[in-house]
Design an enzyme around this catalytic site. Structure first.
Site, PDB file in Angstrom:
ATOM      1  N   ARG A  53       0.865  -1.584  -0.367  1.00 51.37           N
ATOM      2  CA  ARG A  53      -0.272  -0.400   0.099  1.00 51.37           C
ATOM      3  C   ARG A  53       0.879   1.047  -0.446  1.00 51.37           C
ATOM      4  NH1 ARG A  53      -3.433  -3.042   3.508  1.00 51.37           N
ATOM      5  NH2 ARG A  53      -2.033  -4.499   3.132  1.00 51.37           N
ATOM      6  N   LYS A  81      24.288  -6.480  -5.721  1.00 50.48           N
ATOM      7  CA  LYS A  81      25.699  -7.101  -5.388  1.00 50.48           C
ATOM      8  C   LYS A  81      26.076  -6.337  -3.873  1.00 50.48           C
ATOM      9  CE  LYS A  81      25.019  -6.581 -10.028  1.00 50.48           C
ATOM     10  NZ  LYS A  81      25.988  -6.084 -11.413  1.00 50.48           N
ATOM     11  N   ARG A 103      11.893   3.338   1.863  1.00 53.34           N
ATOM     12  CA  ARG A 103      11.334   2.653   3.001  1.00 53.34           C
ATOM     13  C   ARG A 103      12.715   1.410   3.113  1.00 53.34           C
ATOM     14  NH1 ARG A 103       6.639  -1.433   4.290  1.00 53.34           N
ATOM     15  NH2 ARG A 103       5.531   0.598   4.675  1.00 53.34           N
TER      16      ARG A 103
END
Ligand code: NCD
Length: 315
Positions: A53, A81, A103
């Site tokens: 969301r 990586k 985030r």
């Protein structure tokens, strides 16, 4: 320009500005043609943790403002990586990305990004720290049902310890004058609650008595070590908000949940889908507050001391 990293850093005025802007956007539904200034802007969506969301609503918010966006996840980018966050941020800066929505599973990571990025950084949830736009969506939803947050009794129930949503809401709702109660098993309440403007309850009935708002939170099993709860069924038997326990709160109380819900655990179906539930309004308002956050972050106000202001940024 300015960053939106934590509600705790904001002045009440900033919170009010953001909420008013979101309400205005909802009412007047801007079309990309009325937001010309943002048309050239590119938003980098940096998601190091799963999200549905929050990611989708930031994408919808960018679209609504006529902004371009480009998404980076852990897989499919150089992060897989072993590239450091600092190098990722510097690379994004050099490619001409104008703002970052981020985030991360580490509390405080967006502060590091803000240090090395030359545009606004918006925290879309960092570890167990904050999730400012979720709290803004929640406050906006509350304000659509009550004239003011001031004086409301708001009980946040569940896994408070691991919840960045709870932390942002504790700061936001208390800054706006609510009485905030944190309710859950002792092991899932904050360990050092002294500095938090909220009171603690380990008994559901006392914690939600006469509440105007009952906000249930997900049990965050992915952040939970062993031994914090004896079993999920015992948790449900003691802390579930269901058609029986909801009667302890005020009859017209709002039932909220930031999602994702574990149905049958934090909430039963009757309450999650019942007349008191405003859960889908929270999701809908999430898009408007994220549009407001993007506009606010790009707005040319440099006297904002509380929200960290980056140097040398495009305004
Ligand atoms: C929350 C999150 O990721 O912080 N969800 C959300 O963004 N709406 C809460 C959770 O994961 O339980």
């Amino acid at each position: 320009m300015r960053h939106l990293l934590a509600i705790r850093d904001l002045e009440v005025k900033d919170i009010q500005d953001l909420l008013e802007l979101a309400a205005d956007i909802k009412k007047n539904k801007p079309t990309p043609s009325t937001t010309k200034s943002s048309e050239q802007r590119v938003l980098g969506m940096l998601f190091f943790e799963n999200s549905t969301r929050t990611r989708v609503s930031f994408e919808q918010a960018a679209r609504g403002l006529g902004m371009q966006y480009t998404s980076f996840g852990v897989t499919g980018s150089s992060i897989a990586k072993g590239e450091s966050l600092k190098d990722t941020v510097i690379t994004l800066r050099s490619t001409g990305v104008d703002a970052l929505v981020m985030r991360h599973d580490a509390s405080g990571a967006p502060y590091l990004a803000a240090k090395f990025f030359n545009g606004p950084v918006i925290n879309a949830g960092d570890g167990m720290h904050e999730h400012p736009t979720q709290a803004l969506a929640d406050a906006m939803t509350i304000l659509e049902h009550f004239p003011s947050v001031k004086g409301l009794r708001i009980s946040i129930v569940g896994d408070i310890f691991h919840s960045r949503v709870a932390r942002s809401n504790i700061w936001l709702l208390s800054k706006l004058g609510a009485e905030v109660r944190l309710v859950g098993p002792r092991t899932l309440l904050p360990r050092y609650p002294g500095g938090l403007p909220a009171s603690l309850y380990s008994d559901l009935a006392t914690g939600i008595a006469n509440a105007d708002v009952v906000m249930a939170l997900r049990l965050q099993k992915e952040r939970m070590g062993d031994g914090l709860i004896s079993s999920v069924s015992e948790y449900a038997s003691q802390f579930q908000i269901n058609s029986r326990t909801i009667r302890i709160a005020k009859p017209e109380c709002l039932v909220m949940h930031p999602g994702p819900i574990n149905r049958g655990l934090e909430l039963d179906d009757a309450v999650a889908d019942g007349k008191n539930s405003v859960i889908s309004e929270q999701v809908e308002n999430g898009v408007f507050v994220r549009m407001a956050a993007l506009k606010w972050a790009f707005s040319n106000k440099l006297d904002n001391k509380a929200a960290v202001t980056a140097k040398g940024a495009k305004s």
